[in-house]
Design a protein around this motif. Sequence first.
Motif, PDB file in Angstrom:
ATOM      1  N   ILE A 175      35.513 -16.794  37.377  1.00 19.27           N
ATOM      2  CA  ILE A 175      36.460 -15.412  36.937  1.00 19.27           C
ATOM      3  C   ILE A 175      37.394 -15.704  35.993  1.00 19.27           C
ATOM      4  O   ILE A 175      37.995 -16.890  35.734  1.00 19.27           O
ATOM      5  CB  ILE A 175      37.327 -15.313  38.439  1.00 19.27           C
ATOM      6  CG1 ILE A 175      36.364 -15.272  39.313  1.00 19.27           C
ATOM      7  CG2 ILE A 175      38.060 -14.138  38.068  1.00 19.27           C
ATOM      8  CD1 ILE A 175      37.388 -15.261  40.832  1.00 19.27           C
ATOM      9  N   ARG A 176      37.288 -14.935  35.022  1.00 25.48           N
ATOM     10  CA  ARG A 176      38.603 -14.842  33.931  1.00 25.48           C
ATOM     11  C   ARG A 176      40.048 -14.665  34.374  1.00 25.48           C
ATOM     12  O   ARG A 176      40.135 -13.604  35.287  1.00 25.48           O
ATOM     13  CB  ARG A 176      38.102 -13.673  32.877  1.00 25.48           C
ATOM     14  CG  ARG A 176      38.964 -13.720  31.610  1.00 25.48           C
ATOM     15  CD  ARG A 176      38.511 -12.851  30.641  1.00 25.48           C
ATOM     16  NE  ARG A 176      38.313 -11.307  30.997  1.00 25.48           N
ATOM     17  CZ  ARG A 176      39.017 -10.351  31.344  1.00 25.48           C
ATOM     18  NH1 ARG A 176      40.263 -10.368  30.694  1.00 25.48           N
ATOM     19  NH2 ARG A 176      38.599  -9.098  31.667  1.00 25.48           N
ATOM     20  N   MET A 177      40.550 -15.716  34.323  1.00 23.45           N
ATOM     21  CA  MET A 177      41.930 -15.765  34.748  1.00 23.45           C
ATOM     22  C   MET A 177      42.929 -15.318  33.706  1.00 23.45           C
ATOM     23  O   MET A 177      42.465 -15.439  32.333  1.00 23.45           O
ATOM     24  CB  MET A 177      42.394 -17.044  34.981  1.00 23.45           C
ATOM     25  CG  MET A 177      41.592 -17.540  36.231  1.00 23.45           C
ATOM     26  SD  MET A 177      41.662 -16.802  37.857  1.00 23.45           S
ATOM     27  CE  MET A 177      43.253 -17.042  38.505  1.00 23.45           C
ATOM     28  N   VAL A 178      43.629 -14.260  33.990  1.00 23.79           N
ATOM     29  CA  VAL A 178      44.633 -13.873  32.850  1.00 23.79           C
ATOM     30  C   VAL A 178      45.980 -14.364  33.234  1.00 23.79           C
ATOM     31  O   VAL A 178      46.946 -13.557  34.072  1.00 23.79           O
ATOM     32  CB  VAL A 178      44.762 -12.334  32.850  1.00 23.79           C
ATOM     33  CG1 VAL A 178      45.611 -11.838  31.737  1.00 23.79           C
ATOM     34  CG2 VAL A 178      43.290 -11.917  32.597  1.00 23.79           C
TER      35      VAL A 178
END
Length: 186
Positions: A175-178
Motif C-alpha cells: 500500500i502506498r503510505m503517505v
Amino acid sequence: MTTNLNGIDVSALQAVAQEVAATTEPAKRSARFNVKTKWENQTRSVATVSRYSIRGEEYKRHFEIAADEPLEFLGQNTAPNPQELLMAALNACLSVGYAVNAAAMGITIHSLEIETDGELDLRGVLGLDESVNPGYDEVSYVVRLHTDGSREQVEELHRTVTKTSVNYANFSKAIRMVPKLEVVEG
C-alpha cells in the motif's frame, strides 16, 4: 432463493451493487474509514473510530479499540497487541467476504472459523539488523468452513473472497503510505 441468507439481506446487497455499478460519480462508489489513536502510557494506546463515509455520505459512530503489548514485550497485557489486531482485522474482513458472497451465491454457512498465524524476527522490530524485515515475510491462514454448498461452489466462494477482500489485498500487496509528521509545541 431466500432474501435473507447468513444474516445478509441479499436483495439489499444486489441493489447496492447495482447502484455502485451504475454511477459515474467517484464519491458515490467509494468508502473512507478513519481511526485516531492516542498513546496512553507504556505500550498501551486506544484507537477511536468516530466516523466513516460511504457513497458520498458521512456517518457518525463511536468505538474504542485498545492495544497493548504482553508483559514479555514491556507492556501490561491489558489488550491485544497491534499484530493480533492486524490479524483480527484480516480475519474479520475475510469473514464478511465469506458471509456476503456465500449469501449472494445462495450458499448457507453453518460454521466459519479463520485462524491466522505469522512470525516476526525481533531483530528487525528492535532495529538490531537493518537487513531484517521488521514486518511479516509470510502470514498463513486456515479457513474452516461448513456450508450446504458443493465442493465446487465452496472453491468458487473461496476464490471470490480472496479476489475481493480489502484486507486480503492489503496483506498481499504493498500500500502506498503517505506519512505526515506534525510536531506539537510546548
